[in-house]
Motif scaffolding. Structure first.
Motif, mmCIF file in Angstrom:
data_model
loop_
_atom_site.group_PDB
_atom_site.id
_atom_site.type_symbol
_atom_site.label_atom_id
_atom_site.label_comp_id
_atom_site.label_asym_id
_atom_site.label_seq_id
_atom_site.Cartn_x
_atom_site.Cartn_y
_atom_site.Cartn_z
ATOM 1 N N PHE A 1 0.818 -1.206 0.000
ATOM 2 C CA PHE A 1 0.000 0.000 0.000
ATOM 3 C C PHE A 1 0.856 1.262 0.000
ATOM 4 N N GLU A 2 2.155 1.100 -0.192
ATOM 5 C CA GLU A 2 3.020 2.263 -0.314
ATOM 6 C C GLU A 2 2.715 2.977 -1.629
ATOM 7 N N ALA B 1 -7.854 5.930 -0.819
ATOM 8 C CA ALA B 1 -6.748 5.638 0.090
ATOM 9 C C ALA B 1 -5.449 6.253 -0.420
ATOM 10 N N ALA B 2 -5.188 6.099 -1.725
ATOM 11 C CA ALA B 2 -3.973 6.674 -2.295
ATOM 12 C C ALA B 2 -4.013 8.197 -2.231
ATOM 13 N N ALA B 3 -5.185 8.786 -2.468
ATOM 14 C CA ALA B 3 -5.311 10.241 -2.413
ATOM 15 C C ALA B 3 -5.008 10.761 -1.010
ATOM 16 N N GLY B 4 -5.455 10.048 0.013
ATOM 17 C CA GLY B 4 -5.163 10.461 1.379
ATOM 18 C C GLY B 4 -3.672 10.438 1.677
ATOM 19 N N TYR C 1 1.744 13.433 1.963
ATOM 20 C CA TYR C 1 3.065 13.729 1.387
ATOM 21 C C TYR C 1 3.185 15.217 1.030
ATOM 22 N N VAL C 2 2.153 15.741 0.342
ATOM 23 C CA VAL C 2 2.185 17.146 -0.074
ATOM 24 C C VAL C 2 2.250 18.060 1.141
ATOM 25 N N THR C 3 1.436 17.750 2.146
ATOM 26 C CA THR C 3 1.408 18.589 3.348
ATOM 27 C C THR C 3 2.759 18.608 4.052
ATOM 28 N N GLN C 4 3.407 17.460 4.150
ATOM 29 C CA GLN C 4 4.706 17.392 4.817
ATOM 30 C C GLN C 4 5.757 18.208 4.071
ATOM 31 N N ILE C 5 5.765 18.112 2.748
ATOM 32 C CA ILE C 5 6.750 18.866 1.967
ATOM 33 C C ILE C 5 6.513 20.366 2.101
ATOM 34 N N VAL C 6 5.251 20.783 2.040
ATOM 35 C CA VAL C 6 4.930 22.207 2.154
ATOM 36 C C VAL C 6 5.288 22.720 3.552
ATOM 37 N N GLN C 7 5.035 21.922 4.576
ATOM 38 C CA GLN C 7 5.365 22.346 5.931
ATOM 39 C C GLN C 7 6.871 22.508 6.120
ATOM 40 N N ARG C 8 7.651 21.571 5.584
ATOM 41 C CA ARG C 8 9.104 21.705 5.678
ATOM 42 C C ARG C 8 9.592 22.927 4.902
ATOM 43 N N PHE C 9 9.010 23.161 3.730
ATOM 44 C CA PHE C 9 9.376 24.344 2.954
ATOM 45 C C PHE C 9 9.000 25.612 3.713
ATOM 46 N N ASN C 10 7.856 25.574 4.388
ATOM 47 C CA ASN C 10 7.387 26.735 5.143
ATOM 48 C C ASN C 10 8.346 27.072 6.287
ATOM 49 N N GLN C 11 8.853 26.054 6.960
ATOM 50 C CA GLN C 11 9.800 26.294 8.045
ATOM 51 C C GLN C 11 11.098 26.906 7.531
#
Length: 373
Positions: free
Chosen positions: A42-43, A126-129, A134-144
């Motif tokens: 499910f990766e 499930a894949a969309a979730g 993934y998108v949220t994590q990348i944006v948050q790291r970029f935001n920091q």
């Protein structure tokens, strides 16, 4: 006792005499273990990523580069317009679209915040979730990272404290999905082979007419059943052994617990499956009927075993039904013993339920078998 040994000897000869059956018993399950363990995951990887950059600044390019550096995304192209991007999404050419608005960098500098648009193909929910995470994590790291670069000197004097979490992953440190799936798929193969073979064995005797000949002999019903099912019990234990070797050699799955404990539980579990197979064969007249009925119950048991989806995510009524699913207990025990190193007391509830299941199913199978003359 001699009678049982003669029947067992006859069954082994019959199994090894059938050249077409040998690959099904020994080769096919091993190929399935290797193939399914790599395919059943499910990766979510190789996500087709497109973006609409309306800003064309160093900040927007830096954001896109964050996605390009990720191992989960394949950055395909920069769409010049939203219409072309929507058309590509409709055709299935992209899975995720990122919309960077006009004046993205300027608003970050002046207003200290901005919004991004993300469109995700959610046909597979499930894949969309997972893609959204993934998108949220990348944006948050970029935001920091961007805060330090864009905040004015006066604003840097008062900054909120950054809370950093350091996760510890127990039992599967590398987060390798094969480590989770291989024990469950091994359960699946042992179950399917022993159930199908035991379910079709007596039916085959009916079809070729030898069952009537056996029925008129002085062989007792208990002797006949033990002699017929014991070879498949041995085959099931053999499949487990070979499967464990492949799991260690090919997939490097940890085996932290006791192997004798694993074999003890498996020996009782196979009795459950053999009882179910015998029970099915008592009410069918052809191998095709036995195969269909066995497959019907196998599919239900597999889907409700927790092998692919967590039992905790199922509705309450489904969770209650899984209490009567023997595959559920075998999957739990294999993962507990292999990955956690659980001991006898840890698997005792599953062991007792499986033993009770074996007693009931074999009792029903023996009771429903009619030795007629």
């Amino acid at each position: 006792m001699k009678t049982i040994l003669y029947i067992i000897q006859k069954e082994f000869k019959q199994i090894f005499r059938n050249k077409g059956m040998l690959p099904i018993i020994f080769v096919l399950p091993l190929l399935q273990l290797v193939i399914l363990s790599n395919a059943a995951t499910f990766e979510v990887k190789n996500i087709k990523f497109g973006y609409i950059d309306n800003d064309h600044t160093s900040t927007s390019r830096a954001l896109v580069e964050k996605f390009n550096a990720s191992t989960y995304f394949n950055v395909l192209t920069d769409f010049p317009s939203e219409t072309l991007a929507s058309s590509a999404m409709l055709k299935g050419e992209v899975d995720v679209l990122l919309q960077i608005p006009h004046y993205f960098e300027r608003d970050l500098q002046k207003e200290k915040h901005n919004n991004l648009g993300v469109i995700i193909n959610a046909i597979d929910g499930a894949a969309a979730g997972v893609e959204n995470v993934y998108v949220t994590q990348i944006v948050q790291r970029f935001n920091q990272n961007i805060k330090v670069e864009l905040l004015q000197v006066s604003d840097q004097q008062v900054q909120p404290a950054v809370i950093e979490t350091i996760p510890l992953f127990w039992y599967n440190k590398t987060l390798n999905y094969k480590t989770f799936m291989v024990p469950g798929i091994l359960v699946l193969l042992v179950t399917m082979i022993t159930l199908f073979l035991s379910g079709m064995n007596i039916v085959r005797e009916k079809e070729i007419g030898t069952l009537e000949q056996i029925n008129v002999t002085p062989i007792k019903k208990s002797q006949f059943i033990i002699g017929k099912l014991f070879p498949f019990w041995v085959i099931g234990m053999g499949l487990l052994t070979v499967g464990l070797i492949l799991a260690k050699v090919i997939f490097n799955v940890p085996m932290l617990g006791s192997l004798p404990l694993m074999y003890l539980y498996t020996s009782i579990y196979i009795l459950v499956i053999l009882g179910i197979g015998l029970f099915i064969s008592n009410f069918t007249d052809t191998q095709q009927q036995a195969m269909f009925i066995a497959w019907f119950f196998t599919v239900i048991f597999i889907l409700m075993s927790g092998l692919f989806t967590p039992i905790e995510s199922m509705p309450k009524w489904a969770q209650t039904l899984t209490e009567f699913n023997p595959i559920r207990y075998f999957v739990e025990v294999m993962r507990m013993v292999m990955l956690k190193g659980s001991g006898f007391n840890d698997i005792l509830p599953q062991l007792l339920k499986t033993a009770l299941y074996a007693f009931v199913m074999n009792g029903l199978a023996v009771w429903s078998y009619k030795k007629t003359t």
